[in-house]
Motif scaffolding. Structure first.
Motif, PDB file in Angstrom:
ATOM      1  N   ALA A  38      42.133  36.659  45.204  1.00 16.63           N
ATOM      2  CA  ALA A  38      41.092  36.616  46.228  1.00 16.63           C
ATOM      3  C   ALA A  38      41.178  37.844  47.130  1.00 16.63           C
ATOM      4  CB  ALA A  38      41.240  35.346  47.071  1.00 16.63           C
ATOM      5  N   TRP A  39      42.357  38.438  47.170  1.00 17.59           N
ATOM      6  CA  TRP A  39      42.570  39.650  47.959  1.00 17.59           C
ATOM      7  C   TRP A  39      42.422  40.904  47.124  1.00 17.59           C
ATOM      8  CZ3 TRP A  39      43.106  39.803  53.169  1.00 17.59           C
ATOM      9  CH2 TRP A  39      43.289  38.576  53.815  1.00 17.59           C
ATOM     10  N   ASP A  40      42.929  40.866  45.926  1.00 20.42           N
ATOM     11  CA  ASP A  40      42.928  42.055  45.066  1.00 20.42           C
ATOM     12  C   ASP A  40      42.733  41.603  43.629  1.00 20.42           C
ATOM     13  OD1 ASP A  40      43.319  44.417  43.720  1.00 20.42           O
ATOM     14  OD2 ASP A  40      45.305  44.833  44.547  1.00 20.42           O
ATOM     15  N   SER A  41      41.590  41.930  43.054  1.00 22.97           N
ATOM     16  CA  SER A  41      41.275  41.476  41.698  1.00 22.97           C
ATOM     17  C   SER A  41      42.215  42.073  40.654  1.00 22.97           C
ATOM     18  CB  SER A  41      39.826  41.837  41.349  1.00 22.97           C
ATOM     19  OG  SER A  41      39.633  43.251  41.398  1.00 22.97           O
ATOM     20  N   LEU A  42      42.915  43.147  41.012  1.00 23.28           N
ATOM     21  CA  LEU A  42      43.859  43.763  40.075  1.00 23.28           C
ATOM     22  C   LEU A  42      45.296  43.333  40.320  1.00 23.28           C
ATOM     23  CD1 LEU A  42      42.553  47.453  39.881  1.00 23.28           C
ATOM     24  CD2 LEU A  42      42.114  45.578  38.305  1.00 23.28           C
ATOM     25  N   SER A  43      45.492  42.381  41.205  1.00 24.79           N
ATOM     26  CA  SER A  43      46.852  41.956  41.536  1.00 24.79           C
ATOM     27  C   SER A  43      47.569  41.388  40.315  1.00 24.79           C
ATOM     28  CB  SER A  43      46.818  40.892  42.639  1.00 24.79           C
ATOM     29  OG  SER A  43      48.118  40.397  42.887  1.00 24.79           O
ATOM     30  N   THR A  44      48.838  41.760  40.164  1.00 23.74           N
ATOM     31  CA  THR A  44      49.671  41.207  39.089  1.00 23.74           C
ATOM     32  C   THR A  44      50.505  40.033  39.585  1.00 23.74           C
ATOM     33  OG1 THR A  44      51.424  42.824  39.570  1.00 23.74           O
ATOM     34  CG2 THR A  44      49.807  43.408  37.871  1.00 23.74           C
ATOM     35  N   MET A  45      50.320  39.686  40.840  1.00 20.16           N
ATOM     36  CA  MET A  45      51.027  38.535  41.419  1.00 20.16           C
ATOM     37  C   MET A  45      50.473  37.253  40.786  1.00 20.16           C
ATOM     38  SD  MET A  45      52.975  37.499  44.236  1.00 20.16           S
ATOM     39  CE  MET A  45      53.067  36.085  45.348  1.00 20.16           C
ATOM     40  N   PRO A  46      51.347  36.425  40.194  1.00 15.43           N
ATOM     41  CA  PRO A  46      50.846  35.197  39.565  1.00 15.43           C
ATOM     42  C   PRO A  46      50.427  34.165  40.599  1.00 15.43           C
ATOM     43  CG  PRO A  46      53.242  35.250  39.487  1.00 15.43           C
ATOM     44  CD  PRO A  46      52.803  36.589  40.014  1.00 15.43           C
ATOM     45  N   ASN A  47      49.421  33.391  40.265  1.00 19.50           N
ATOM     46  CA  ASN A  47      49.009  32.275  41.092  1.00 19.50           C
ATOM     47  C   ASN A  47      49.790  31.051  40.623  1.00 19.50           C
ATOM     48  OD1 ASN A  47      47.773  30.098  42.363  1.00 19.50           O
ATOM     49  ND2 ASN A  47      45.726  31.002  42.249  1.00 19.50           N
TER      50      ASN A  47
END
Length: 229
Positions: free
Chosen positions: A198-207
């Protein structure tokens, strides 16, 4: 002479050329920052490849950072992401252990106090994600046992695979988190843990699909690491 990976060289050179095109509304004091950072929302720019991202986007900096930390850090920058970039391009592995190639890191430019305050004041006006922060109004900062918090961080949530909760221990690819509380706004920490994309569409942080209790405990652990009561 220090050599850099070809992809990084191309990305850095391209960014420098693109920096000549000033994004609308960017003050003169921040124009040089565009060589590495984006001040535009993803909808306004071509989706970039994460491998070519040199530095994090700043279009929601006012939702993310603490003003005081920005002022101090801009005058005396330190390495936040140990590997230097979003892909571990500045690391090497020896006997199964990862190390950072300090000599290949590109240092961040420092500015004077007046310029740091001007930059921080402008960055704090960039708040397109205010609704995400408002949605986390039910979070009240607290403290947790450092031992139990560390166990949750490393063992149960696996955060230590990418992040460090101490200067000596943890992953190298993600930003260090032992100073996260001083650097980041609590609402941002909670919201980003809840839904990174929701903050960064390229984030590699898993949900991790965590609930409030889990997210708040992890956030409280980061507060505990800061030493703040």
């Amino acid at each position: 002479m220090t050599t850099y990976p070809f992809k990084l060289y191309v990305a850095f050179s391209t960014a420098l050329l693109m920096s000549k095109v000033v994004a609308a509304g960017v003050p003169e004091v921040a124009t040089s920052c565009q060589s590495c950072h984006s001040f535009e929302t993803p909808a306004a720019i071509v989706e970039q490849n994460l491998q070519n991202r040199i530095a994090p986007p700043l279009y929601f900096a006012g939702n993310k950072f603490r003003r005081g930390w920005l002022i101090d850090w801009l005058q005396s920058p330190s390495q936040i992401r140990p590997s230097g970039t979003f892909y571990a391009m500045h690391t090497s592995t020896v006997d199964g252990e990862d190390f950072v190639d300090e000599g290949s890191l590109i240092p961040h430019t420092a500015v004077g106090s007046a310029e740091a305050e001007e930059l921080a004041d402008w960055l704090m006006t960039l708040t397109p994600k205010a609704e995400l922060i408002a949605a986390e109004a039910n979070y009240t900062p607290g403290n947790v046992s450092p031992r139990l918090g560390a166990m949750d961080f490393v063992k149960f949530k696996g955060c230590g695979g990418c992040h460090r909760d101490t200067p000596e221990y943890g992953g190298l690819s993600g930003p260090e988190l032992y100073t996260a509380w001083q650097r980041l706004q609590p609402g941002y920490i909670v919201s980003y843990m809840r839904e990174p994309a929701a903050w960064d569409s390229l984030s590699t942080m898993p949900n991790r699909a965590m609930g409030d209790i889990q997210i708040h405990k992890l956030t409280d652990y980061l507060k505990t690491l800061s030493g703040e009561d």
